[in-house]
Enzyme design. Structure first.
Site, PDB file in Angstrom:
ATOM      1  N   HIS A 109       0.880  -1.175   0.000  1.00  0.00           N
ATOM      2  CA  HIS A 109       0.000   0.000   0.000  1.00  0.00           C
ATOM      3  C   HIS A 109       0.916   1.223   0.000  1.00  0.00           C
ATOM      4  CE1 HIS A 109      -2.522  -2.860   2.382  1.00  0.00           C
ATOM      5  NE2 HIS A 109      -3.557  -2.259   1.846  1.00  0.00           N
ATOM      6  N   ASP A 112       2.323   1.956   3.392  1.00  0.00           N
ATOM      7  CA  ASP A 112       3.288   1.009   3.973  1.00  0.00           C
ATOM      8  C   ASP A 112       4.697   1.453   3.615  1.00  0.00           C
ATOM      9  OD1 ASP A 112       0.997  -0.568   4.252  1.00  0.00           O
ATOM     10  OD2 ASP A 112       1.481  -1.793   2.494  1.00  0.00           O
TER      11      ASP A 112
HETATM   12  C1  XLS Z   1      -7.850  -6.456   4.409  1.00  0.00           C
HETATM   13  C2  XLS Z   1      -7.387  -6.670   3.042  1.00  0.00           C
HETATM   14  C3  XLS Z   1      -6.205  -5.815   2.604  1.00  0.00           C
HETATM   15  C4  XLS Z   1      -6.060  -5.837   1.115  1.00  0.00           C
HETATM   16  C5  XLS Z   1      -5.222  -4.744   0.564  1.00  0.00           C
HETATM   17  O1  XLS Z   1      -8.597  -7.216   4.971  1.00  0.00           O
HETATM   18  O2  XLS Z   1      -7.119  -8.018   2.869  1.00  0.00           O
HETATM   19  O3  XLS Z   1      -5.046  -6.231   3.239  1.00  0.00           O
HETATM   20  O4  XLS Z   1      -5.548  -7.051   0.663  1.00  0.00           O
HETATM   21  O5  XLS Z   1      -5.730  -3.490   0.866  1.00  0.00           O
END
Ligand code: XLS
Ligand code: NI
Ligand code: NI
Length: 444
Positions: A109, A112
């Protein structure tokens, strides 16, 4: 070219080298028992079949905090006081981890990788600095980006939604973030781009116009697609279904809901589905059911490989270790021709109590071995067992004659009625479920 095992002058995972394959007999927890990147399974290597990715968020950003307690895991890359220095340290640690583990892909993300600034422009600048560094790291290590995404759920401004926020000003901020995340994904050669709508849902109908919010979501995805195509993104856009948590009702409830949404708004050409195992179970489905619904629609994009807990009703994001479940998943994936542009992204975190740095290696090794074995078992079931023939055989009556005419739409209701009269009571044919289940166990 020999891959360098760590970047810069600091080694974060000291005492850990490149994770070797040692085979089933090895009792070394830091070795693969089954995953051998270059081993052929059918006409592809394990690496090509499984396309493993490590996720940046759980692995390098999550420290084990839960609603009742603070972080339990202390990461050496979090030591620098300055957030940009910490982001650089984290990136060095991440690329060292990827290289030592031997995975081809990672996912991230925007937040991150780089901290958020005080303004849109500042956030953009911070992200592009880190993206430049990531590009260098990718070149140095051979790592590739499976997908990028924007975190449209963490900041308080998104508490009422991002693309579906009732306040247009918030929608514009979500758009700014997605634009920058798309720029980053393209700069890093990302093969896909993900939308997980964490806050795209609602809690109460008393204050919500759902139709308007759904229209806004579709419009938002459309504008993101048009922008991305304009800057040369040729990859696939992925929507990741999840039924709840954080929102009570999420618009992307499950695979079939997302498929219906994409088709309704004419987005199914560019967008596919990113199926997460734990989200499937939260929606009351099995992981393999969600995968099957996507492959039936020709819309399986990629997979977030993790698992839930049978007793806990939330997204526990555990590492996949259930071989049986993974075999069921790989049966669907292989029958669809395999993962093409997608991959298996470990959207998973070690338990809060797993506080040793080596635990994140052990967790990934286990997840990779689980899917490598599942790949072998599913391949043998599909290519060497009687299962596919028996399954196809259940539908034999549609392969010719009146059944085939029905499939072609040539029989009306009266014609069908007359066939029932002429044929008399059908034989009772066993579904043989236990026979299939025993066969799977025999091949495990
Ligand atoms: C949350 C989601 C997230 C997505 C990416 O539950 O799995 O991690 O994969 O935003
Ligand atoms: Ni996910
Ligand atoms: Ni999740």
């Amino acid at each position: 070219m020999t891959r360098q095992l760590f970047i810069g002058d600091k080694e974060y995972f000291r005492g850990i080298g490149r994770i070797p394959y040692e085979g089933q007999e090895s009792d070394n927890p830091m070795a693969f028992k089954c995953y051998e990147a270059k081993r052929m399974v059918g006409h592809k290597t394990m690496e090509q079949h499984l396309r493993f990715a490590v996720c940046y968020w759980h692995t390098f950003c999550g420290g084990g905090a839960d609603p009742f307690g603070v972080d339990t895991q202390v990461f050496p890359w979090d030591a620098p006081a300055d957030p940009v220095d910490a982001a650089r340290a984290r990136m060095d640690a991440a690329f060292e981890f990827f290289t030592k583990l031997g995975v081809p892909y990672y996912c991230f993300h925007d937040r991150d990788m780089a901290p958020e600034g005080n303004t849109v422009a500042e956030s953009e600048a911070l992200l592009s600095t880190m993206v430049e560094l990531a590009r260098e790291r990718q070149e140095a290590t051979g790592m590739k980006l499976l997908w990028g995404t924007a975190n449209l759920f963490g900041h308080p401004r998104y508490m009422n939604g991002a693309a579906t926020n009732p306040d247009f000003a918030v929608v514009t901020h979500a758009a700014a973030q997605v634009k920058a995340a798309l720029d980053a994904t393209v700069a890093l050669g990302g093969e896909n781009y993900v939308f997980w709508g964490g806050r795209e849902g609602y809690s109460s109908l008393l204050n919500t116009e759902t139709q308007r919010e759904l229209d806004h979501l579709a419009r938002f995805l459309e504008t993101a697609r048009d922008y991305a195509r304009g800057i040369g993104f040729t990859g696939t856009f992925l929507v990741e279904p999840k039924p709840m948590e954080p929102s009570k009702h999420q618009y992307d409830f499950d695979a079939q809901t997302v498929i219906g949404f994409l088709r309704h708004y004419g987005l199914a050409g560019d967008f596919k589905v990113n199926v997460e195992a734990n989200h499937a179970t939260l929606a009351g489905h099995s992981f393999s059911h969600e995968l099957q619904m996507c492959t039936d629609a020709g819309l399986l994009g990629s997979i977030d490989a993790n698992r839930g807990d049978p007793q806990n009703g939330w997204d526990t994001d555990q590492f996949p270790s259930d071989l049986y479940d993974a075999v069921h998943a790989m049966l669907v994936v292989l029958a669809d021709g395999g993962l093409t542009q997608g991959g298996l992204n470990f959207d998973a975190k070690v338990r809060r109590e797993s506080v040793d740095l080596e635990d994140i290696f052990i967790a990934h090794i286990g997840g990779m071995d689980t899917f490598a074995r599942a790949l072998q078992v599913a391949t043998r079931l599909l290519e060497g067992s009687a299962m596919p023939v028996h399954k196809a055989g259940r539908y034999r009556s549609f392969d010719s004659g009146d059944g085939a005419a029905f499939e072609r739409g040539e029989l009306d209701l009266l014609a069908l009625r007359n066939l029932a009269v002429a044929g008399g009571e059908p034989n009772h044919t066993s579904g043989k479920q236990e026979w299939y289940e025993n066969l799977v166990n025999q091949y495990l």
